[in-house]
Design an enzyme around this catalytic site. Sequence first.
Site, PDB file in Angstrom:
ATOM      1  N   TYR A  27      -9.100   6.353  15.073  1.00  0.00           N
ATOM      2  CA  TYR A  27      -9.402   7.778  14.951  1.00  0.00           C
ATOM      3  C   TYR A  27      -9.493   8.204  13.486  1.00  0.00           C
ATOM      4  CZ  TYR A  27      -9.329  12.784  15.186  1.00  0.00           C
ATOM      5  OH  TYR A  27      -9.672  14.094  15.004  1.00  0.00           O
ATOM      6  N   GLY A  75      -1.499  -4.248  -1.095  1.00  0.00           N
ATOM      7  CA  GLY A  75      -2.499  -5.120  -1.715  1.00  0.00           C
ATOM      8  C   GLY A  75      -2.139  -5.542  -3.120  1.00  0.00           C
ATOM      9  N   HIS A  97       3.453  -3.039 -12.809  1.00  0.00           N
ATOM     10  CA  HIS A  97       2.205  -2.796 -13.533  1.00  0.00           C
ATOM     11  C   HIS A  97       1.317  -1.837 -12.760  1.00  0.00           C
ATOM     12  CE1 HIS A  97       0.660  -5.655 -10.566  1.00  0.00           C
ATOM     13  NE2 HIS A  97      -0.573  -5.318 -10.917  1.00  0.00           N
ATOM     14  N   CYS A 147       4.589 -16.038 -13.618  1.00  0.00           N
ATOM     15  CA  CYS A 147       3.970 -14.705 -13.534  1.00  0.00           C
ATOM     16  C   CYS A 147       2.990 -14.516 -14.679  1.00  0.00           C
ATOM     17  CB  CYS A 147       5.046 -13.618 -13.583  1.00  0.00           C
ATOM     18  SG  CYS A 147       4.360 -11.970 -13.868  1.00  0.00           S
ATOM     19  N   LYS A 190       7.771  11.122  18.442  1.00  0.00           N
ATOM     20  CA  LYS A 190       8.735  10.372  19.274  1.00  0.00           C
ATOM     21  C   LYS A 190       8.169   9.090  19.873  1.00  0.00           C
ATOM     22  CE  LYS A 190      10.289  14.941  20.333  1.00  0.00           C
ATOM     23  NZ  LYS A 190       9.037  15.724  20.297  1.00  0.00           N
ATOM     24  N   ARG A 191       6.867   8.879  19.666  1.00  0.00           N
ATOM     25  CA  ARG A 191       6.194   7.680  20.199  1.00  0.00           C
ATOM     26  C   ARG A 191       6.922   6.394  19.805  1.00  0.00           C
ATOM     27  NH1 ARG A 191       0.915   5.125  18.201  1.00  0.00           N
ATOM     28  NH2 ARG A 191       1.709   5.811  16.205  1.00  0.00           N
ATOM     29  N   HIS A 238      10.409  -8.438 -15.438  1.00  0.00           N
ATOM     30  CA  HIS A 238       9.760  -8.798 -14.167  1.00  0.00           C
ATOM     31  C   HIS A 238      10.505  -8.247 -12.948  1.00  0.00           C
ATOM     32  CE1 HIS A 238       7.131 -11.407 -11.737  1.00  0.00           C
ATOM     33  NE2 HIS A 238       8.196 -11.715 -11.013  1.00  0.00           N
ATOM     34  N   GLN A 278      -2.937   0.053 -13.077  1.00  0.00           N
ATOM     35  CA  GLN A 278      -4.293  -0.248 -13.519  1.00  0.00           C
ATOM     36  C   GLN A 278      -5.000   1.021 -13.967  1.00  0.00           C
ATOM     37  OE1 GLN A 278      -6.700  -2.992 -11.171  1.00  0.00           O
ATOM     38  NE2 GLN A 278      -5.004  -3.275  -9.729  1.00  0.00           N
ATOM     39  N   HIS A 335       5.372  -7.963 -10.614  1.00  0.00           N
ATOM     40  CA  HIS A 335       5.682  -7.499 -11.968  1.00  0.00           C
ATOM     41  C   HIS A 335       5.257  -6.025 -12.080  1.00  0.00           C
ATOM     42  CE1 HIS A 335       6.451  -8.584 -16.282  1.00  0.00           C
ATOM     43  NE2 HIS A 335       5.962  -7.363 -16.386  1.00  0.00           N
ATOM     44  N   ASN A 391      -0.792   0.165  -7.566  1.00  0.00           N
ATOM     45  CA  ASN A 391      -0.537  -0.335  -6.213  1.00  0.00           C
ATOM     46  C   ASN A 391       0.807  -1.022  -6.260  1.00  0.00           C
ATOM     47  OD1 ASN A 391      -3.099   0.407  -5.216  1.00  0.00           O
ATOM     48  ND2 ASN A 391      -4.006  -1.476  -6.028  1.00  0.00           N
ATOM     49  N   CYS A 421       4.105 -11.665 -17.238  1.00  0.00           N
ATOM     50  CA  CYS A 421       5.307 -11.740 -18.071  1.00  0.00           C
ATOM     51  C   CYS A 421       4.943 -12.101 -19.531  1.00  0.00           C
ATOM     52  CB  CYS A 421       6.281 -12.783 -17.507  1.00  0.00           C
ATOM     53  SG  CYS A 421       7.364 -12.115 -16.196  1.00  0.00           S
ATOM     54  N   SER A 451      -0.781  -7.923  -5.743  1.00  0.00           N
ATOM     55  CA  SER A 451      -0.655  -9.377  -5.666  1.00  0.00           C
ATOM     56  C   SER A 451       0.393  -9.919  -6.629  1.00  0.00           C
ATOM     57  CB  SER A 451      -2.012 -10.033  -5.914  1.00  0.00           C
ATOM     58  OG  SER A 451      -2.605  -9.530  -7.079  1.00  0.00           O
TER      59      SER A 451
HETATM   60  O1  LIG Z   1      -7.034  -5.311  -8.634  1.00  0.00           O
HETATM   61  P1  LIG Z   1      -6.093  -6.067  -7.742  1.00  0.00           P
HETATM   62  O2  LIG Z   1      -4.655  -5.702  -7.928  1.00  0.00           O
HETATM   63  O3  LIG Z   1      -6.320  -7.544  -7.810  1.00  0.00           O
HETATM   64  O4  LIG Z   1      -6.503  -5.637  -6.241  1.00  0.00           O
HETATM   65  C1  LIG Z   1      -5.951  -4.553  -5.551  1.00  0.00           C
HETATM   66  O5  LIG Z   1      -6.324  -3.302  -6.120  1.00  0.00           O
HETATM   67  C2  LIG Z   1      -7.718  -3.003  -6.117  1.00  0.00           C
HETATM   68  C3  LIG Z   1      -7.913  -1.606  -6.659  1.00  0.00           C
HETATM   69  O6  LIG Z   1      -7.154  -0.650  -5.954  1.00  0.00           O
HETATM   70  C4  LIG Z   1      -8.322  -3.119  -4.701  1.00  0.00           C
HETATM   71  O7  LIG Z   1      -9.720  -3.001  -4.779  1.00  0.00           O
HETATM   72  C5  LIG Z   1      -7.963  -4.461  -4.059  1.00  0.00           C
HETATM   73  O8  LIG Z   1      -8.431  -4.478  -2.729  1.00  0.00           O
HETATM   74  C6  LIG Z   1      -6.444  -4.653  -4.122  1.00  0.00           C
HETATM   75  O9  LIG Z   1      -6.088  -5.893  -3.547  1.00  0.00           O
HETATM   76  O1  LIG Z   2      -2.689   5.309  19.621  1.00  0.00           O
HETATM   77  P1  LIG Z   2      -1.968   4.042  19.236  1.00  0.00           P
HETATM   78  O2  LIG Z   2      -2.719   2.800  19.632  1.00  0.00           O
HETATM   79  O3  LIG Z   2      -0.553   4.016  19.693  1.00  0.00           O
HETATM   80  O4  LIG Z   2      -1.915   4.058  17.644  1.00  0.00           O
HETATM   81  C1  LIG Z   2      -2.904   3.533  16.790  1.00  0.00           C
HETATM   82  O5  LIG Z   2      -4.122   4.263  16.874  1.00  0.00           O
HETATM   83  C2  LIG Z   2      -4.064   5.623  16.442  1.00  0.00           C
HETATM   84  C3  LIG Z   2      -5.472   6.194  16.501  1.00  0.00           C
HETATM   85  O6  LIG Z   2      -6.391   5.441  15.726  1.00  0.00           O
HETATM   86  C4  LIG Z   2      -3.476   5.752  15.033  1.00  0.00           C
HETATM   87  O7  LIG Z   2      -3.271   7.112  14.732  1.00  0.00           O
HETATM   88  C5  LIG Z   2      -2.146   5.001  14.919  1.00  0.00           C
HETATM   89  O8  LIG Z   2      -1.705   5.032  13.572  1.00  0.00           O
HETATM   90  C6  LIG Z   2      -2.349   3.557  15.376  1.00  0.00           C
HETATM   91  O9  LIG Z   2      -1.137   2.847  15.310  1.00  0.00           O
END
Ligand SMILES: O=P(O)(O)O[C@H]1O[C@H](CO)[C@@H](O)[C@H](O)[C@H]1O
Ligand SMILES: O=P(O)(O)O[C@H]1O[C@H](CO)[C@@H](O)[C@H](O)[C@H]1O
Lengths: 340, 340
Positions: free
Chosen positions: A316, A159, A166, A51, A29-30, A113, A168, A164, A153, A54, A161
Amino acid sequence: MNTDLQDYSHKRFNVLTGEWVLVSPHRAKRPWQGQNEAVNNEVRPSHDKSCYLCAGNTRINGEINPDYKDVFVFTNDFAALQTSSKSFNVNDGLLIAQSEQGICKVICFSPDHSKSLADMAPKDIEKVVLTWQKEYKELGENPLINYVQIFENKGAVMGCSNPHPHGQIWSQSTLPNEVYKKDLQQRNYFETNKASLLKNYISQELIQKERIIFENEAFVVLVPFWAIWPFETMIVPKKHQTSILDIENTESLLFAEAIAVITKAYDKLFNTSFPYSSGIHQAPTNGEANSHWHWHMSFYPPLLRSATVKKFMVGYEMFGSPQRDITPEIAAKMVRDLVG
Amino acid sequence: MNTDLQDYSHKRFNVLTGEWVLVSPHRAKRPWQGQNEAVNNEVRPSHDKSCYLCAGNTRINGEINPDYKDVFVFTNDFAALQTSSKSFNVNDGLLIAQSEQGICKVICFSPDHSKSLADMAPKDIEKVVLTWQKEYKELGENPLINYVQIFENKGAVMGCSNPHPHGQIWSQSTLPNEVYKKDLQQRNYFETNKASLLKNYISQELIQKERIIFENEAFVVLVPFWAIWPFETMIVPKKHQTSILDIENTESLLFAEAIAVITKAYDKLFNTSFPYSSGIHQAPTNGEANSHWHWHMSFYPPLLRSATVKKFMVGYEMFGSPQRDITPEIAAKMVRDLVG
Ligand SMILES: O=P(O)(O)O[C@H]1O[C@H](CO)[C@@H](O)[C@H](O)[C@H]1O
Ligand SMILES: O=P(O)(O)O[C@H]1O[C@H](CO)[C@@H](O)[C@H](O)[C@H]1O
């Protein structure tokens, strides 16, 4: 249903990794006063001249993508792992390092795409599945490669980029940390119980039903009891299969159906193209039997309560343990209600 | 300096956790086309009427903050852990859970809403250090509490929902995952070598020097050999001390100086208020001697190459191992050059 798990702080044990997740149900509820993520629901064209994924376009290294019609695989232009990399070892007191070799590939899921897996028909996703199998097999046969990590991803917040569609593959000589943990836990269980850990686990879940999202003849999609991410899910084959090479003929379409179902439900949840990292954990390709392995595909999506509010794994979580507020059972119900 | 470590893909072993990080130095040249983070360098007022952490303001539960002058501690209004929480166990086949009790606190570092630790004088940071000691001691004396995690999330990109300078303490009955790993590794080393793992490690680093950022009589600030985050650092006491209660009189100011030095250098790096999660790992408060523990404070900052481009720990990192491009040695040099 155990109501204590819905009401009081507790930790749950991940039988696959041997680690714990802290669950604080009362904290759901936070109010959120922190950073909001950008949402990008713009409609993309089917082909984008700028792209580099593509069909027909030129990549950064000057290569021209073929005029591909379904799935297209190439070696990553910025590979984190290479086979030509030098072999060496550092063993200098408490400074310990080892060279690592490997092959990194990019897999375009579709020439379109504008699409994501969630927009693709199971028969088109099946082509991706067949490509994963082919790559896992070929890479695994390379004597330098002992583990093949398939992943995606999706979304800028993860992350990614390039929108399209895809994924890995990073394949390498040694087992990464997460795989090492699951290898150990599954091996111990298999030796003690002469049975697959995940097969026994899903049998239990299929009886209790509260964490199940979807099932077909060959696969079950569920929120694992020990899920870390708010809407984390896992696709598990019902049969004990060590790798995706064990998928039998008609099952590849059933696996594709499971992927279609969960990704479509995700997109409906917050009415946005749902970001996540997904990955397949399966038997190492180190030439051993690896009968203790039971392959599975996991989705780790960061969104918590809307298209713009994500769960931060910080503080945490980085120094202690992963932590979640909404329980896996509530998450499962929310996603299950969107299936179909 | 081992040049192989600067040129070729390798993995480094974290002697404190027993896990590996993948380093791909050649990949540092990869262009970034992904998401950019928002930068918020707005100057804040010293007091903000709408901030629930500022002196004299009312919190969400109706309590009024005192007119505090330096450090102010209170129990988290949305505590993830509570002492009043019910005790229970789930041991249902492969579904394993345990209730967890604890106490969560918030520590305002200063009444000045506009500041961060990087803007505070060592003598003011020392008051925070003394508060950490007091809380660690008091919480640790509670029979329900066996571990006290002190941490700070700084910056919106690190999930911090209020820019007022503050940190948190989550204390609990059992050891969180990360602490459990470090407990095990340090214990094994101590039993085998009759010496502190970190003391021997920093002796080695103080000779090699390439990863050292700063030192004073009592503390060393360095980029650990196995750093995961691009500009990760660690503050380590030179003496073998199991917890922050072992800090001797004049050393609390020296610790504060080390914190001031690293946070100020961080802010200079990309000319922005540098986001990070920081945390102190130290001996559990479980009544055992814990002589194998050597306390330390770590900083995990996400920024990679500018105020807006962060490192994403996704995909491969979630399913495999953490991965970095820029080497710890280059990162150490960049930060060291900004000290003083
Ligand atoms: O390989 P990409 O798509 O350029 O990069 C993305 O995937 C990688 C593998 O999970 C990560 O290490 C990168 O931090 C992330 O930006
Ligand atoms: O406790 P906060 O500042 O509301 O919340 C933040 O710190 C917590 C503890 O690292 C995390 O679990 C939360 O995801 C983050 O948003």
